[in-house]
Design a protein around this motif. Sequence first.
Motif, PDB file in Angstrom:
ATOM      1  N   VAL A 110       0.812  -1.222   0.000  1.00 53.05           N
ATOM      2  CA  VAL A 110       0.000   0.000   0.000  1.00 53.05           C
ATOM      3  C   VAL A 110       0.846   1.274   0.000  1.00 53.05           C
ATOM      4  CG1 VAL A 110      -2.031  -1.097   0.997  1.00 53.05           C
ATOM      5  CG2 VAL A 110      -0.346  -0.026   2.513  1.00 53.05           C
ATOM      6  N   GLY A 111       2.160   1.145  -0.053  1.00 53.84           N
ATOM      7  CA  GLY A 111       3.016   2.314  -0.258  1.00 53.84           C
ATOM      8  C   GLY A 111       2.719   2.988  -1.587  1.00 53.84           C
ATOM      9  N   ALA A 112       2.062   2.258  -2.502  1.00 57.01           N
ATOM     10  CA  ALA A 112       1.649   2.834  -3.785  1.00 57.01           C
ATOM     11  C   ALA A 112       0.518   3.848  -3.623  1.00 57.01           C
ATOM     12  CB  ALA A 112       1.202   1.731  -4.741  1.00 57.01           C
ATOM     13  N   LEU A 113      -0.289   3.719  -2.586  1.00 57.96           N
ATOM     14  CA  LEU A 113      -1.454   4.592  -2.441  1.00 57.96           C
ATOM     15  C   LEU A 113      -1.085   6.062  -2.218  1.00 57.96           C
ATOM     16  CD1 LEU A 113      -3.862   2.185  -0.545  1.00 57.96           C
ATOM     17  CD2 LEU A 113      -3.976   2.899  -2.941  1.00 57.96           C
ATOM     18  N   PRO A 114      -0.115   6.401  -1.354  1.00 54.41           N
ATOM     19  CA  PRO A 114       0.258   7.817  -1.282  1.00 54.41           C
ATOM     20  C   PRO A 114       0.896   8.330  -2.578  1.00 54.41           C
ATOM     21  CG  PRO A 114       1.619   6.511   0.209  1.00 54.41           C
ATOM     22  CD  PRO A 114       0.530   5.624  -0.304  1.00 54.41           C
ATOM     23  N   ILE A 115       1.578   7.457  -3.303  1.00 52.62           N
ATOM     24  CA  ILE A 115       2.128   7.879  -4.599  1.00 52.62           C
ATOM     25  C   ILE A 115       0.979   8.267  -5.523  1.00 52.62           C
ATOM     26  CG2 ILE A 115       3.505   7.215  -6.602  1.00 52.62           C
ATOM     27  CD1 ILE A 115       5.010   5.258  -4.782  1.00 52.62           C
ATOM     28  N   ALA A 116      -0.053   7.433  -5.543  1.00 54.31           N
ATOM     29  CA  ALA A 116      -1.227   7.738  -6.371  1.00 54.31           C
ATOM     30  C   ALA A 116      -1.954   8.975  -5.849  1.00 54.31           C
ATOM     31  CB  ALA A 116      -2.170   6.542  -6.401  1.00 54.31           C
ATOM     32  N   LYS A 117      -2.092   9.073  -4.535  1.00 54.70           N
ATOM     33  CA  LYS A 117      -2.786  10.228  -3.930  1.00 54.70           C
ATOM     34  C   LYS A 117      -2.063  11.534  -4.279  1.00 54.70           C
ATOM     35  CE  LYS A 117      -5.580  11.840  -0.491  1.00 54.70           C
ATOM     36  NZ  LYS A 117      -7.019  11.920  -0.654  1.00 54.70           N
ATOM     37  N   SER A 118      -0.744  11.479  -4.468  1.00 52.66           N
ATOM     38  CA  SER A 118       0.021  12.678  -4.821  1.00 52.66           C
ATOM     39  C   SER A 118      -0.276  13.147  -6.243  1.00 52.66           C
ATOM     40  CB  SER A 118       1.520  12.407  -4.693  1.00 52.66           C
ATOM     41  OG  SER A 118       1.991  11.637  -5.786  1.00 52.66           O
ATOM     42  N   VAL A 120       0.919  11.588  -9.039  1.00 54.50           N
ATOM     43  CA  VAL A 120       1.942  11.214 -10.021  1.00 54.50           C
ATOM     44  C   VAL A 120       1.662   9.877 -10.724  1.00 54.50           C
ATOM     45  CG1 VAL A 120       3.690  12.585  -8.834  1.00 54.50           C
ATOM     46  CG2 VAL A 120       3.568  10.129  -8.409  1.00 54.50           C
ATOM     47  N   LEU A 121       0.698   9.113 -10.231  1.00 55.24           N
ATOM     48  CA  LEU A 121       0.332   7.863 -10.915  1.00 55.24           C
ATOM     49  C   LEU A 121      -0.896   8.023 -11.814  1.00 55.24           C
ATOM     50  CD1 LEU A 121       0.903   5.017  -8.288  1.00 55.24           C
ATOM     51  CD2 LEU A 121       2.190   5.490 -10.379  1.00 55.24           C
ATOM     52  N   ASN A 122      -1.357   9.245 -11.984  1.00 55.12           N
ATOM     53  CA  ASN A 122      -2.525   9.477 -12.829  1.00 55.12           C
ATOM     54  C   ASN A 122      -2.251   8.987 -14.260  1.00 55.12           C
ATOM     55  OD1 ASN A 122      -5.169  10.371 -13.250  1.00 55.12           O
ATOM     56  ND2 ASN A 122      -4.425  12.306 -14.094  1.00 55.12           N
ATOM     57  N   GLU A 123      -3.089   8.065 -14.730  1.00 54.10           N
ATOM     58  CA  GLU A 123      -2.965   7.476 -16.073  1.00 54.10           C
ATOM     59  C   GLU A 123      -1.656   6.709 -16.265  1.00 54.10           C
ATOM     60  OE1 GLU A 123      -5.468   7.382 -18.387  1.00 54.10           O
ATOM     61  OE2 GLU A 123      -6.642   8.303 -16.772  1.00 54.10           O
ATOM     62  N   ARG A 124      -1.087   6.204 -15.166  1.00 53.40           N
ATOM     63  CA  ARG A 124       0.123   5.389 -15.247  1.00 53.40           C
ATOM     64  C   ARG A 124      -0.151   4.013 -14.660  1.00 53.40           C
ATOM     65  NH1 ARG A 124       5.078   9.136 -13.359  1.00 53.40           N
ATOM     66  NH2 ARG A 124       6.265   7.306 -14.014  1.00 53.40           N
ATOM     67  N   LYS A 125       0.596   3.019 -15.114  1.00 52.98           N
ATOM     68  CA  LYS A 125       0.420   1.644 -14.654  1.00 52.98           C
ATOM     69  C   LYS A 125       1.001   1.478 -13.253  1.00 52.98           C
ATOM     70  CE  LYS A 125       0.588  -0.154 -19.320  1.00 52.98           C
ATOM     71  NZ  LYS A 125       1.379  -0.878 -20.305  1.00 52.98           N
ATOM     72  N   ALA A 126       0.266   0.723 -12.414  1.00 53.00           N
ATOM     73  CA  ALA A 126       0.700   0.495 -11.034  1.00 53.00           C
ATOM     74  C   ALA A 126      -0.062  -0.683 -10.445  1.00 53.00           C
ATOM     75  CB  ALA A 126       0.460   1.745 -10.190  1.00 53.00           C
ATOM     76  N   THR A 127       0.384  -1.121  -9.286  1.00 51.87           N
ATOM     77  CA  THR A 127      -0.329  -2.140  -8.533  1.00 51.87           C
ATOM     78  C   THR A 127      -0.185  -1.849  -7.051  1.00 51.87           C
ATOM     79  OG1 THR A 127      -0.746  -4.522  -8.367  1.00 51.87           O
ATOM     80  CG2 THR A 127       1.565  -3.826  -8.337  1.00 51.87           C
ATOM     81  N   LEU A 140      -6.634   2.414  -5.536  1.00 53.92           N
ATOM     82  CA  LEU A 140      -5.557   2.839  -6.439  1.00 53.92           C
ATOM     83  C   LEU A 140      -6.145   3.304  -7.770  1.00 53.92           C
ATOM     84  CD1 LEU A 140      -2.418   3.002  -6.720  1.00 53.92           C
ATOM     85  CD2 LEU A 140      -2.545   0.723  -7.742  1.00 53.92           C
ATOM     86  N   GLU A 141      -7.109   2.550  -8.265  1.00 55.39           N
ATOM     87  CA  GLU A 141      -7.777   2.920  -9.520  1.00 55.39           C
ATOM     88  C   GLU A 141      -8.539   4.237  -9.373  1.00 55.39           C
ATOM     89  OE1 GLU A 141     -10.128   0.416 -12.856  1.00 55.39           O
ATOM     90  OE2 GLU A 141     -10.990   0.311 -10.842  1.00 55.39           O
ATOM     91  N   GLU A 142      -9.233   4.403  -8.259  1.00 53.18           N
ATOM     92  CA  GLU A 142      -9.976   5.644  -8.008  1.00 53.18           C
ATOM     93  C   GLU A 142      -9.051   6.859  -7.906  1.00 53.18           C
ATOM     94  OE1 GLU A 142     -12.145   4.576  -4.482  1.00 53.18           O
ATOM     95  OE2 GLU A 142     -13.704   3.512  -5.621  1.00 53.18           O
ATOM     96  N   LEU A 143      -7.784   6.610  -7.535  1.00 51.83           N
ATOM     97  CA  LEU A 143      -6.796   7.691  -7.443  1.00 51.83           C
ATOM     98  C   LEU A 143      -6.112   7.958  -8.788  1.00 51.83           C
ATOM     99  CD1 LEU A 143      -5.279   6.814  -3.952  1.00 51.83           C
ATOM    100  CD2 LEU A 143      -6.610   8.865  -4.536  1.00 51.83           C
ATOM    101  N   GLY A 144      -6.580   7.290  -9.855  1.00 52.16           N
ATOM    102  CA  GLY A 144      -6.120   7.620 -11.193  1.00 52.16           C
ATOM    103  C   GLY A 144      -5.153   6.655 -11.846  1.00 52.16           C
ATOM    104  N   ALA A 145      -4.706   5.644 -11.129  1.00 55.03           N
ATOM    105  CA  ALA A 145      -3.742   4.691 -11.700  1.00 55.03           C
ATOM    106  C   ALA A 145      -4.449   3.671 -12.590  1.00 55.03           C
ATOM    107  CB  ALA A 145      -2.994   3.973 -10.589  1.00 55.03           C
ATOM    108  N   ILE A 146      -3.691   3.127 -13.519  1.00 54.63           N
ATOM    109  CA  ILE A 146      -4.161   2.020 -14.358  1.00 54.63           C
ATOM    110  C   ILE A 146      -3.655   0.752 -13.678  1.00 54.63           C
ATOM    111  CG2 ILE A 146      -4.106   0.971 -16.645  1.00 54.63           C
ATOM    112  CD1 ILE A 146      -3.305   3.828 -17.692  1.00 54.63           C
ATOM    113  N   VAL A 147      -4.534   0.095 -12.934  1.00 53.94           N
ATOM    114  CA  VAL A 147      -4.148  -1.034 -12.098  1.00 53.94           C
ATOM    115  C   VAL A 147      -3.805  -2.256 -12.949  1.00 53.94           C
ATOM    116  CG1 VAL A 147      -4.893  -2.604 -10.255  1.00 53.94           C
ATOM    117  CG2 VAL A 147      -5.507  -0.172 -10.165  1.00 53.94           C
ATOM    118  N   GLN A 148      -2.654  -2.850 -12.630  1.00 50.53           N
ATOM    119  CA  GLN A 148      -2.169  -4.037 -13.325  1.00 50.53           C
ATOM    120  C   GLN A 148      -2.253  -5.241 -12.382  1.00 50.53           C
ATOM    121  OE1 GLN A 148      -0.849  -3.556 -16.760  1.00 50.53           O
ATOM    122  NE2 GLN A 148      -2.160  -1.850 -16.152  1.00 50.53           N
TER     123      GLN A 148
END
Length: 193
Positions: A110-118, A120-127, A140-148
């Motif tokens: 879940v360290g990815a969640l603050p990255i997404a909340k910031s 910087v993961l908007n429209e980028r691939k992440a998990t 993570l998806e709601e925060l704009g990331a493209i979940v893999q």
Amino acid sequence: MKKVLLLLAKGFESFEASVFIDVIGWNLVDGDKTTKLYTCGFTKEVTGAFGVKLNVDYLINEIDINEFEALAIPGGFEEYGFYEEAYHPEFLELIRQFNQKDKIITSICVGALPIAKSGVLNERKATTYNHKKSVRQKQLEELGAIVQNSPIVIDKNIITSWSPATAIGVALLLLKMLTTEENSNHIKGLMGF
């Protein structure tokens, strides 16, 4: 010397933090000796999950990102207040600053969640954490990331992963990006992986 900043929010997961400390430390002693890890938090003593306490090198407001090559963010437990600090504006701004300079940003679980909340993961691939169709991937998806649906995801300068089981792989991948694949494999072998 390539400096790595380990950014700790209260409630951090100690195993996920320790892999960065160990891999970067092993490299300093037995690898190419070009990396060193420093810790950072909102207070000098950060209390992680299960009551683990760690004294940090820097307070978050003391960081000059120009001194660091990479940012590492372990996940943590909501029950121990992880998101209270991980979603704090200063925490998120530090992530943005590392991204603006195209520095490596790596996270576990879940360290990815603050990255997404910031942002910087908007429209980028992440998990992120995926156990039992976790709500964390939906967040993570709601925060704009493209979940893999993958244990480790790299999108340009950002590494995300989905559980503590990926921790050593993420830390060794960070070392590879900071040094070389040969050096990373050397440390992997020395550590018995």
